[in-house]
Design a protein around this motif. Sequence first.
Motif, mmCIF file in Angstrom:
data_model
loop_
_atom_site.group_PDB
_atom_site.id
_atom_site.type_symbol
_atom_site.label_atom_id
_atom_site.label_comp_id
_atom_site.label_asym_id
_atom_site.label_seq_id
_atom_site.Cartn_x
_atom_site.Cartn_y
_atom_site.Cartn_z
ATOM 1 N N UNK A 1 0.731 -1.114 -0.004
ATOM 2 C CA UNK A 1 0.070 0.020 0.234
ATOM 3 C C UNK A 1 0.903 1.498 -0.165
ATOM 4 N N UNK A 2 2.087 1.295 0.511
ATOM 5 C CA UNK A 2 2.995 2.027 0.487
ATOM 6 C C UNK A 2 3.858 2.509 -0.951
ATOM 7 N N UNK A 3 3.477 1.454 -1.807
ATOM 8 C CA UNK A 3 3.933 1.710 -3.250
ATOM 9 C C UNK A 3 5.409 1.260 -3.212
ATOM 10 N N UNK A 4 5.847 0.091 -2.126
ATOM 11 C CA UNK A 4 7.340 -0.138 -2.121
ATOM 12 C C UNK A 4 7.818 -1.345 -2.959
ATOM 13 N N UNK A 5 6.758 -2.081 -3.781
ATOM 14 C CA UNK A 5 7.172 -3.128 -4.408
ATOM 15 C C UNK A 5 7.362 -3.042 -5.833
ATOM 16 N N UNK A 6 7.828 -3.925 -6.421
ATOM 17 C CA UNK A 6 7.924 -4.233 -7.782
ATOM 18 C C UNK A 6 7.168 -5.412 -8.409
ATOM 19 N N UNK A 7 6.348 -5.141 -9.191
ATOM 20 C CA UNK A 7 5.592 -6.145 -9.486
ATOM 21 C C UNK A 7 4.388 -6.921 -8.730
ATOM 22 N N UNK A 8 4.023 -8.241 -8.673
ATOM 23 C CA UNK A 8 3.179 -8.732 -7.804
ATOM 24 C C UNK A 8 3.709 -9.127 -6.398
ATOM 25 N N UNK A 9 2.953 -8.645 -5.249
ATOM 26 C CA UNK A 9 3.228 -9.273 -3.983
ATOM 27 C C UNK A 9 2.499 -10.369 -3.589
ATOM 28 N N UNK A 10 3.502 -11.231 -3.239
ATOM 29 C CA UNK A 10 3.350 -12.786 -2.787
ATOM 30 C C UNK A 10 3.816 -12.933 -1.630
ATOM 31 N N UNK A 11 2.859 -13.738 -0.754
ATOM 32 C CA UNK A 11 3.610 -14.462 0.580
ATOM 33 C C UNK A 11 3.649 -15.901 0.144
ATOM 34 N N UNK A 12 4.882 -16.226 0.495
ATOM 35 C CA UNK A 12 5.010 -17.864 0.464
ATOM 36 C C UNK A 12 5.302 -18.418 1.579
ATOM 37 N N UNK A 13 4.477 -19.534 1.534
ATOM 38 C CA UNK A 13 4.515 -20.652 2.753
ATOM 39 C C UNK A 13 5.240 -21.925 2.353
ATOM 40 N N UNK A 14 5.846 -21.863 1.340
ATOM 41 C CA UNK A 14 6.167 -23.025 0.645
ATOM 42 C C UNK A 14 7.579 -23.708 1.204
ATOM 43 N N UNK A 15 8.206 -22.999 1.942
ATOM 44 C CA UNK A 15 9.147 -23.489 2.897
ATOM 45 C C UNK A 15 8.942 -24.087 3.959
#
Length: 347
Positions: free
Chosen positions: A333-347
């Motif tokens: 929401x603060x515009x800090x990302x590049x591209x898609x924001x993903x949260x990974x639980x795969x590890x």
Amino acid sequence: MIIQRVVLNSRPGKNGVPVAENFRLEQSTIADTIQAGQVLVRTLYLSVDPYMRCRMNEDTGSDYLLPWKLSEVADGGGIGVVEESKYNKLVKGDFVTSFTWPWQTVAILDGNSLQKLVPQLVNGHLSYFLGAAGITGLTALLGIKEKGHIAAGTNQTMVVSGAAGACGSLAGQIGHLEGCPRVVGIAGTDEKCSILVKEMGFDAAINYKKENVAQQLRELCPGGVDIYFDNVGGDISNAVISQMNQNSHIILSGQISQYNKDVPYPPPLPPDIENIRQERNITRDRFLVLNYMDKYEASVLQLCQWIQEGKLKVRETVVEGLANIGAAFQAMMNGGNIGKQIVSLSK
């Protein structure tokens, strides 16, 4: 079975800025056995998206978005792997997705609410089904095809705001793929602008935090703007609309600059900008990808083909761990990302 989940801890208020503390990680339990028609899934990836800001309010302002309830599990786009199945179309090991995936480590879901995924379609990058080959890519592709009115062979110019974000970074590339000869992006850092031009094929990019947007648009779009893919609204959009041509088109993808304000969607334009829009016959229709689900399958296959061929470059910002999803939402929401924001639980 003991699981972890993330619930809505508090609401930021209609005019408030969301923070990580609006969400809470907690332990919970689910049944040890599943019923007929159900599947047990382990979560691999969760999508964090700007539209979710509306779901933090008691009233989302939309008839198709339900608000999250306090102290109840949040949900959104998600991907997981089937651990156990009593649904005849899914077996253990299948990868599946849903628009309403609960933010928890393990879940019991109805099998008919899930869509089976084919990892080979995205060269094994499963998370792409939440972005470039999912609802984000569909928003970019269908928005351009249905509302952009690109006429191949003409000298049109497209401008994309929020161009380094999940949808904007795809929209600029798709504009080129659909036949628009010139695409200009607007982003918030020099790094983002460089990535847009050098990696994603934008013809030029404007850093709105350092440069005069209106002046740069006059220099970079000397023939005016024919198509505007609008992800942000506000002052940036006003500057773009002021330089749009007669009978041009605005694709209303999002208005992230307005999401922390109590205004209707789409937000009304200032009177002088609205006068320009009307005088120049600029279309600005509300766009909702869910209204075009009859084109879902063919559009996803097109996106996957472009990904396989290397024609559609994909950027993701990946955060590890369910405990960090609130911080990931705040950063997005603060515009800090590049591209898609993903949260990974795969590890």
